[in-house]
Motif scaffolding. Structure first.
Motif, PDB file in Angstrom:
ATOM      1  N   ASP A  73       0.807  -1.212   0.000  1.00  0.00           N
ATOM      2  CA  ASP A  73       0.000   0.000   0.000  1.00  0.00           C
ATOM      3  C   ASP A  73       0.847   1.272   0.000  1.00  0.00           C
ATOM      4  OD1 ASP A  73       0.920  -0.488   2.544  1.00  0.00           O
ATOM      5  OD2 ASP A  73      -0.872   0.279   3.535  1.00  0.00           O
ATOM      6  N   MET A  74       2.172   1.135  -0.104  1.00  0.00           N
ATOM      7  CA  MET A  74       3.046   2.310  -0.139  1.00  0.00           C
ATOM      8  C   MET A  74       2.826   3.080  -1.438  1.00  0.00           C
ATOM      9  SD  MET A  74       7.157   2.457   0.159  1.00  0.00           S
ATOM     10  CE  MET A  74       7.886   3.203  -1.272  1.00  0.00           C
ATOM     11  N   GLN A  75       2.654   4.362  -1.324  1.00  0.00           N
ATOM     12  CA  GLN A  75       2.407   5.219  -2.481  1.00  0.00           C
ATOM     13  C   GLN A  75       3.728   5.753  -3.035  1.00  0.00           C
ATOM     14  OE1 GLN A  75      -0.638   5.590  -3.846  1.00  0.00           O
ATOM     15  NE2 GLN A  75      -1.370   4.155  -2.300  1.00  0.00           N
ATOM     16  N   THR A  91      14.254   8.484 -14.501  1.00  0.00           N
ATOM     17  CA  THR A  91      13.218   8.414 -13.467  1.00  0.00           C
ATOM     18  C   THR A  91      12.131   9.410 -13.824  1.00  0.00           C
ATOM     19  OG1 THR A  91      14.755   7.706 -11.773  1.00  0.00           O
ATOM     20  CG2 THR A  91      12.725   8.728 -11.019  1.00  0.00           C
ATOM     21  N   VAL A  92      10.891   8.916 -13.823  1.00  0.00           N
ATOM     22  CA  VAL A  92       9.741   9.676 -14.284  1.00  0.00           C
ATOM     23  C   VAL A  92       8.675   9.694 -13.192  1.00  0.00           C
ATOM     24  CG1 VAL A  92       7.952   9.750 -16.078  1.00  0.00           C
ATOM     25  CG2 VAL A  92      10.237   8.927 -16.647  1.00  0.00           C
ATOM     26  N   ASP A  93       8.000  10.838 -13.037  1.00  0.00           N
ATOM     27  CA  ASP A  93       6.853  10.921 -12.141  1.00  0.00           C
ATOM     28  C   ASP A  93       5.757  10.037 -12.733  1.00  0.00           C
ATOM     29  OD1 ASP A  93       4.148  11.922 -11.302  1.00  0.00           O
ATOM     30  OD2 ASP A  93       5.389  13.230 -10.052  1.00  0.00           O
ATOM     31  N   SER A  94       5.306   9.037 -11.974  1.00  0.00           N
ATOM     32  CA  SER A  94       4.352   8.048 -12.483  1.00  0.00           C
ATOM     33  C   SER A  94       3.006   8.645 -12.860  1.00  0.00           C
ATOM     34  CB  SER A  94       4.119   6.944 -11.450  1.00  0.00           C
ATOM     35  OG  SER A  94       5.311   6.279 -11.177  1.00  0.00           O
ATOM     36  N   GLU A  95       2.624   9.730 -12.225  1.00  0.00           N
ATOM     37  CA  GLU A  95       1.309  10.301 -12.499  1.00  0.00           C
ATOM     38  C   GLU A  95       1.335  11.310 -13.633  1.00  0.00           C
ATOM     39  OE1 GLU A  95       0.124  11.712  -8.664  1.00  0.00           O
ATOM     40  OE2 GLU A  95      -0.370   9.694  -7.968  1.00  0.00           O
ATOM     41  N   GLU A 142      10.368  18.320 -26.698  1.00  0.00           N
ATOM     42  CA  GLU A 142      10.809  19.237 -27.733  1.00  0.00           C
ATOM     43  C   GLU A 142      12.318  19.103 -27.882  1.00  0.00           C
ATOM     44  OE1 GLU A 142       9.601  23.151 -26.634  1.00  0.00           O
ATOM     45  OE2 GLU A 142       7.637  22.448 -26.001  1.00  0.00           O
ATOM     46  N   VAL A 143      12.836  19.401 -29.068  1.00  0.00           N
ATOM     47  CA  VAL A 143      14.262  19.259 -29.314  1.00  0.00           C
ATOM     48  C   VAL A 143      15.038  20.113 -28.316  1.00  0.00           C
ATOM     49  CG1 VAL A 143      16.100  19.629 -30.988  1.00  0.00           C
ATOM     50  CG2 VAL A 143      13.883  18.751 -31.735  1.00  0.00           C
ATOM     51  N   GLY A 144      16.007  19.495 -27.631  1.00  0.00           N
ATOM     52  CA  GLY A 144      16.844  20.197 -26.680  1.00  0.00           C
ATOM     53  C   GLY A 144      16.196  20.455 -25.337  1.00  0.00           C
ATOM     54  N   ARG A 145      14.943  20.046 -25.183  1.00  0.00           N
ATOM     55  CA  ARG A 145      14.251  20.304 -23.919  1.00  0.00           C
ATOM     56  C   ARG A 145      13.420  19.091 -23.528  1.00  0.00           C
ATOM     57  NH1 ARG A 145       9.756  24.473 -22.438  1.00  0.00           N
ATOM     58  NH2 ARG A 145       9.766  23.921 -20.284  1.00  0.00           N
ATOM     59  N   ILE A 146      13.987  18.243 -22.713  1.00  0.00           N
ATOM     60  CA  ILE A 146      13.307  17.017 -22.314  1.00  0.00           C
ATOM     61  C   ILE A 146      12.707  17.235 -20.933  1.00  0.00           C
ATOM     62  CG2 ILE A 146      13.617  14.549 -21.922  1.00  0.00           C
ATOM     63  CD1 ILE A 146      16.298  15.011 -23.553  1.00  0.00           C
ATOM     64  N   THR A 147      11.411  17.329 -20.863  1.00  0.00           N
ATOM     65  CA  THR A 147      10.786  17.557 -19.569  1.00  0.00           C
ATOM     66  C   THR A 147       9.666  16.567 -19.271  1.00  0.00           C
ATOM     67  OG1 THR A 147       9.254  19.124 -20.562  1.00  0.00           O
ATOM     68  CG2 THR A 147      11.269  20.024 -19.588  1.00  0.00           C
ATOM     69  N   LYS A 148       9.088  15.956 -20.284  1.00  0.00           N
ATOM     70  CA  LYS A 148       7.927  15.094 -20.059  1.00  0.00           C
ATOM     71  C   LYS A 148       7.881  14.012 -21.120  1.00  0.00           C
ATOM     72  CE  LYS A 148       4.044  16.937 -18.768  1.00  0.00           C
ATOM     73  NZ  LYS A 148       3.044  16.593 -17.811  1.00  0.00           N
ATOM     74  N   PHE A 153       1.431   6.366 -19.358  1.00  0.00           N
ATOM     75  CA  PHE A 153       1.644   5.162 -18.570  1.00  0.00           C
ATOM     76  C   PHE A 153       0.339   4.389 -18.529  1.00  0.00           C
ATOM     77  CE2 PHE A 153       4.946   7.915 -16.896  1.00  0.00           C
ATOM     78  CZ  PHE A 153       6.031   7.052 -16.924  1.00  0.00           C
ATOM     79  N   PRO A 154       0.393   3.085 -18.759  1.00  0.00           N
ATOM     80  CA  PRO A 154      -0.856   2.313 -18.675  1.00  0.00           C
ATOM     81  C   PRO A 154      -1.338   2.251 -17.235  1.00  0.00           C
ATOM     82  CG  PRO A 154       1.033   0.860 -18.990  1.00  0.00           C
ATOM     83  CD  PRO A 154       1.541   2.272 -19.086  1.00  0.00           C
ATOM     84  N   LYS A 155      -2.636   2.289 -17.075  1.00  0.00           N
ATOM     85  CA  LYS A 155      -3.209   2.165 -15.739  1.00  0.00           C
ATOM     86  C   LYS A 155      -3.018   0.727 -15.280  1.00  0.00           C
ATOM     87  CE  LYS A 155      -4.705   6.322 -15.476  1.00  0.00           C
ATOM     88  NZ  LYS A 155      -3.848   7.259 -14.830  1.00  0.00           N
TER      89      LYS A 155
END
Length: 164
Positions: A73-75, A91-95, A142-148, A153-155
């Motif tokens: 149950d750890m979030q 490492t990516v924010d899962s939500e 976007e080129v040169g800017r990786i943010t997202k 992500f599949p549920k």
């Protein structure tokens, strides 16, 4: 033939310095403290000899660390992706899909851990082919800017079997 050897590394949490190594054959007296981390490590060695000429054929050595698995149950809100060849970790924010950090360690990453007050916990990660991880990471923003990551992500659904 095989051999297993256990040892404990005693690490000062304040400085990150190794205080000592404890093994079954050698252990100095060290007073337990809350500022010390006891990191258990098991070394496995497997050796194969040719029975005809008694020559060494191959030798494999690997390590495993004593950890706890997090409570179900750890979030835990991060997803870790590691390339299976060159050490690239994303490492990516899962939500949200936001990329939290990218690091290349130069050699394959085999496990991820987090430190909680109760001890060291192993967290799940996904091994991905080198080319696939690079494509997902560097072609998603976007080129040169990786943010997202633009890939959703599949549920998660309830698994019939859980592999760890």
């Amino acid at each position: 033939m095989g051999k297993k050897q256990d040892s404990w590394y005693v690490i000062d949490l304040m400085t990150g310095e190794k205080q000592q190594t404890l093994t079954s054959s050698f252990a100095e007296s060290l007073c337990p403290s809350t500022s010390l981390l006891y990191l258990g490590r098991t070394e496995y060695t497997i050796t194969m000899y040719d029975t005809k000429n008694k020559e060494l054929r191959w030798n494999a050595t690997y390590f495993d660390y004593a950890t706890m698995l997090p409570d179900e149950d750890m979030q835990y809100k991060m997803s870790h992706f590691a390339s299976n060849g060159d050490g690239l970790v994303v490492t990516v924010d899962s939500e949200s899909g936001d990329i939290l950090w990218i690091q290349n360690y130069g050699s394959p990453v085999v496990a991820f851990y987090i430190w909680q007050r109760e001890g060291l916990w192993k967290v799940m990660h996904t091994n991905v082919g080198v080319e696939t991880l690079r494509y997902l990471t560097f072609m998603s923003g976007e080129v040169g800017r990786i943010t997202k990551w633009k890939y959703p992500f599949p549920k998660e659904t309830e698994a019939k079997s859980k592999l760890v």
